[in-house]
Design an enzyme around this catalytic site. Structure first.
Site, mmCIF file in Angstrom:
data_model
loop_
_atom_site.group_PDB
_atom_site.id
_atom_site.type_symbol
_atom_site.label_atom_id
_atom_site.label_comp_id
_atom_site.label_asym_id
_atom_site.label_seq_id
_atom_site.Cartn_x
_atom_site.Cartn_y
_atom_site.Cartn_z
ATOM 1 N N HIS A 209 0.805 -1.216 0.000
ATOM 2 C CA HIS A 209 0.000 0.000 0.000
ATOM 3 C C HIS A 209 0.840 1.269 0.000
ATOM 4 O O HIS A 209 0.437 2.281 -0.554
ATOM 5 C CB HIS A 209 -0.939 0.002 1.209
ATOM 6 C CG HIS A 209 -2.261 -0.587 0.875
ATOM 7 N ND1 HIS A 209 -2.957 -1.385 1.737
ATOM 8 C CD2 HIS A 209 -2.993 -0.521 -0.239
ATOM 9 C CE1 HIS A 209 -4.076 -1.762 1.166
ATOM 10 N NE2 HIS A 209 -4.118 -1.251 -0.039
ATOM 11 N N CYS B 3 -3.557 -8.400 -22.836
ATOM 12 C CA CYS B 3 -3.820 -7.681 -21.582
ATOM 13 C C CYS B 3 -2.797 -8.007 -20.501
ATOM 14 O O CYS B 3 -2.950 -7.599 -19.364
ATOM 15 C CB CYS B 3 -5.233 -7.936 -21.091
ATOM 16 S SG CYS B 3 -5.595 -9.659 -20.814
HETATM 17 C C1 PEP Z 1 -2.238 -12.543 -17.507
HETATM 18 O O1 PEP Z 1 -2.064 -13.663 -17.022
HETATM 19 O O2 PEP Z 1 -1.474 -12.035 -18.357
HETATM 20 C C2 PEP Z 1 -3.382 -11.707 -17.090
HETATM 21 C C3 PEP Z 1 -3.677 -10.578 -17.705
HETATM 22 O O3 PEP Z 1 -4.109 -12.110 -16.027
HETATM 23 P P1 PEP Z 1 -3.630 -12.033 -14.494
HETATM 24 O O4 PEP Z 1 -2.400 -11.178 -14.447
HETATM 25 O O5 PEP Z 1 -4.788 -11.493 -13.763
HETATM 26 O O6 PEP Z 1 -3.354 -13.481 -14.183
#
Ligand code: PEP
Ligand code: MG
Length: 590
Positions: free
Chosen positions: A205, A522
């Site tokens: 945090h 992502c």
């Molecule tokens: C990933 O695995 O790249 C992803 C986006 O999901 P997380 O980081 O939530 O596992």
């Protein structure tokens, strides 16, 4: 320092740590905090336990009042910082009423017949120990929260005041063994220029606070930082390179002054990009979306220029609580996000609990595995316990009435999992229709995360049953190169540019494009501007990343052409040596 009557400059000391907040600060450094007080330990006479419990209750009440006062004080902080800190202080206050901490300490006083201070210390050690066993930096940071709240009560009981920041002159750098999030509330960035501490990690945090306050910070410093410091010594906090420099030489000072000028100019340029589109020099638009964990982060959206949410990690609704959130509770949270997005699409990923992300509420399902990352997690758990998936699907479908939503399935291995989930989605849709509950007019797109090598290798069959793909490279790297993404000891081997990872990515992107479905990325790779050309060259046209990285990635996209990016990717895909690939990526200029 004086030597034979002559002034000599103190030697420059460079201390390494974790740069957790982008920026550079210069100023005199002050040590503001000593270690936690050592609590006394003594046994109680049988007749004293109730009075001791009452003494503890009174200290808890005083701690609550202190936190209230801090909260009032923090409302004057600029921008998002006030809200961020208020949420944190609320969490600390929640720990002071009827929580495991308070109940546990009372039970120890009454049963073990020990004084309140030692009961608190034992209870926080026990709770933090349980958290540490999970070996996850996020959960370890929650253990730190419990410790901070516990030591606040101990200080009150022992009558040891918090060290004041009042002695630090304006523009000073606060150096400390550790700074609790509540204490961070006192670090008004208009008064202090930077933070440096021995304890603390990137996801703690204190780091979150420092980032939201815009204060350059280096945490996790070598302990000798505290011993090397003379009060008021000139210092530089390099929050980018992860360094604290004490007594910088003139040359070092000049170097950092130049870098601060560059950063200022950089920020001004990035700010101007907010309203500019993310297009390549030859006119191809790259859709940039944001990754989101907490609904309140939507406040950052206008300033970031994101085109919707590409990944909302719903598992965060399941953490820090003892029960599974109901459909209604989930609906309330996610509809807030959909509304805030004002027509931009929001991609909700169904529960991705297990592995490195645990939730007390689902503990019974998740604890018994020697290899939790390979265990009953994410979509596997959701399909085994379909009521979990149904509640999420219903909540998302209902939120779809208020704006466009998409659904994303985590940790998919086979097409059968997607088909099974789709059947459940249709069932929920039919049920809501029968109930005449308002919901999305059209069935939301159902996408698949490509984050397991088996999924990447069967991407063509997954593309046939999915409406879109999202490449989760964080896990894809972990599973491909067999490196635990949360383990410090092997962190240097976690290499996104391993050719095996890149081939799996290329294979999945191509399978998605052949099937005519959108393919986004992502994972954290999307937030690294050095990799933007490679990703675009591999065929990526949608990316989802943290708000703070968006402007920099947009800037990179606007400097590239598709032809350049494709040539760059082609050159890299011909390589087999990871080090050579790193070299090529680092030296690529558009
Ligand atoms: C990933 O695995 O790249 C992803 C986006 O999901 P997380 O980081 O939530 O596992
Ligand atoms: Mg993942």
């Amino acid at each position: 320092m004086r030597n034979n009557g002559k002034e000599i400059a103190e030697a420059e000391i460079v201390l390494k740590g974790l740069g957790v907040s982008h920026g550079i600060a210069t100023g005199p450094a002050y040590l503001v905090q000593i270690e936690h007080p050592e609590p006394p330990e003594y046994a109680l006479e049988p007749g004293q336990t109730e009075a001791e419990a009452a003494r503890f209750d009174a200290a808890v009440r005083q701690a609550q009042q202190e936190l209230f006062a801090l909260k009032r004080k923090s409302t004057g902080l600029p921008g998002d910082a006030a809200e961020e800190i208020a949420l944190l202080l609320d969490a600390h206050m929640a720990m002071l009423s009827g929580s495991r901490l308070v109940r546990g300490v009372r039970a120890r006083i009454l049963k073990d017949q020990i004084n309140a201070e030692s009961a608190i210390r034992r209870e926080i050690d026990s709770i933090a120990g349980q958290f540490n066993r999970i070996k996850d930096t996020y959960i370890a940071a929650r253990g730190e929260d419990v410790r901070n709240v516990g030591y606040r009560i101990i200080r009150i009981l022992m009558n040891v005041p918090f060290l004041s920041l009042d002695d630090v002159p304006p523009g000073g750098i606060v150096l400390a063994l550790e700074i609790s999030p509540a204490e961070t509330a006192l670090l008004d960035p208009r008064r202090f220029s930077g933070i440096a501490t021995v304890h603390g990690g990137v996801t703690g945090h204190t780091a979150v606070m420092a980032r939201s306050l815009g204060l350059p910070a280096v945490l996790g410093l070598e302990r000798k930082a505290l011993e090397s410091l003379h009060h008021g010594a000139p210092a530089i906090v390099d929050g980018i390179g992860g360094k604290l420099i004490l007594n910088p030489t003139e040359a070092t000072q000049r170097h950092y002054e130049r870098r601060m000028q560059d950063l200022k100019a950089d920020k001004a340029t990035l700010d101007k990009l907010t309203r500019q589109p993310a297009v390549t020099t030859d006119g191809t638009e790259i859709v940039l979306r944001a990754n989101l964990e907490l609904p309140r982060e939507t406040d950052n959206l206008p300033a970031s220029g994101a085109n919707g949410i590409g990944l909302f990690r719903t598992e965060f609704m399941f953490m820090n609580r003892d029960t599974v959130p109901s459909e209604e509770e989930q609906f309330e949270t996610i509809v807030e996000v959909v509304r805030a997005m004002k027509g931009a699409p929001v991609t909700f990923r169904t529960l991705d609990i297990g592995g490195d992300k645990l939730a007390r509420a689902l503990g019974a399902h998740l604890n018994a595995s020697a290899n939790p990352a390979l265990g009953l997690r994410a979509i596997r758990l959701s399909l085994k316990e379909p009521h979990l998936l149904e509640a999420q699907f219903r909540a998302i479908l209902r939120a779809g009435y208020f704006g466009p939503v998409r659904i994303l399935l985590p940790m998919v291995t086979t097409a059968a999992e997607v088909e099974e989930a789709r059947i459940i989605l249709h069932k929920c849709h039919d049920a809501l229709k029968k109930e005449k509950t308002p919901m999305a007019a059209d069935m939301p797109p159902l996408g698949t995360m490509i984050e397991i090598p088996a999924a990447a290798l069967s991407a063509d069959s997954l593309a046939a049953v999915s409406d879109f793909f999202a490449l989760g490279t964080n896990d894809l790297i972990q599973y491909t190169v067999a490196i635990d993404r949360g383990n410090d000891q092997v962190a240097s081997l976690f290499n996104p540019l391993n050719p095996a990872v890149l081939r799996l990515m290329e294979f999945s992107i191509q399978a998605g494009l052949r099937a005519g479905i959108p393919v986004s990325i992502c994972g954290e790779m999307a937030a690294d501007p050095k990799l933007t050309a490679l990703l675009i060259g591999l065929g990526i046209r949608e990316m989802s990343l943290g708000f703070s990285s968006l402007p920099r990635i947009k800037q990179r996209i606007r400097s590239l052409s598709i032809a350049q990016a494709e040539n760059h990717a082609k050159y890299i895909m011909d390589q087999y040596d990871p080090d050579r690939i790193i070299q090529i990526v680092n030296s690529f200029r558009s």
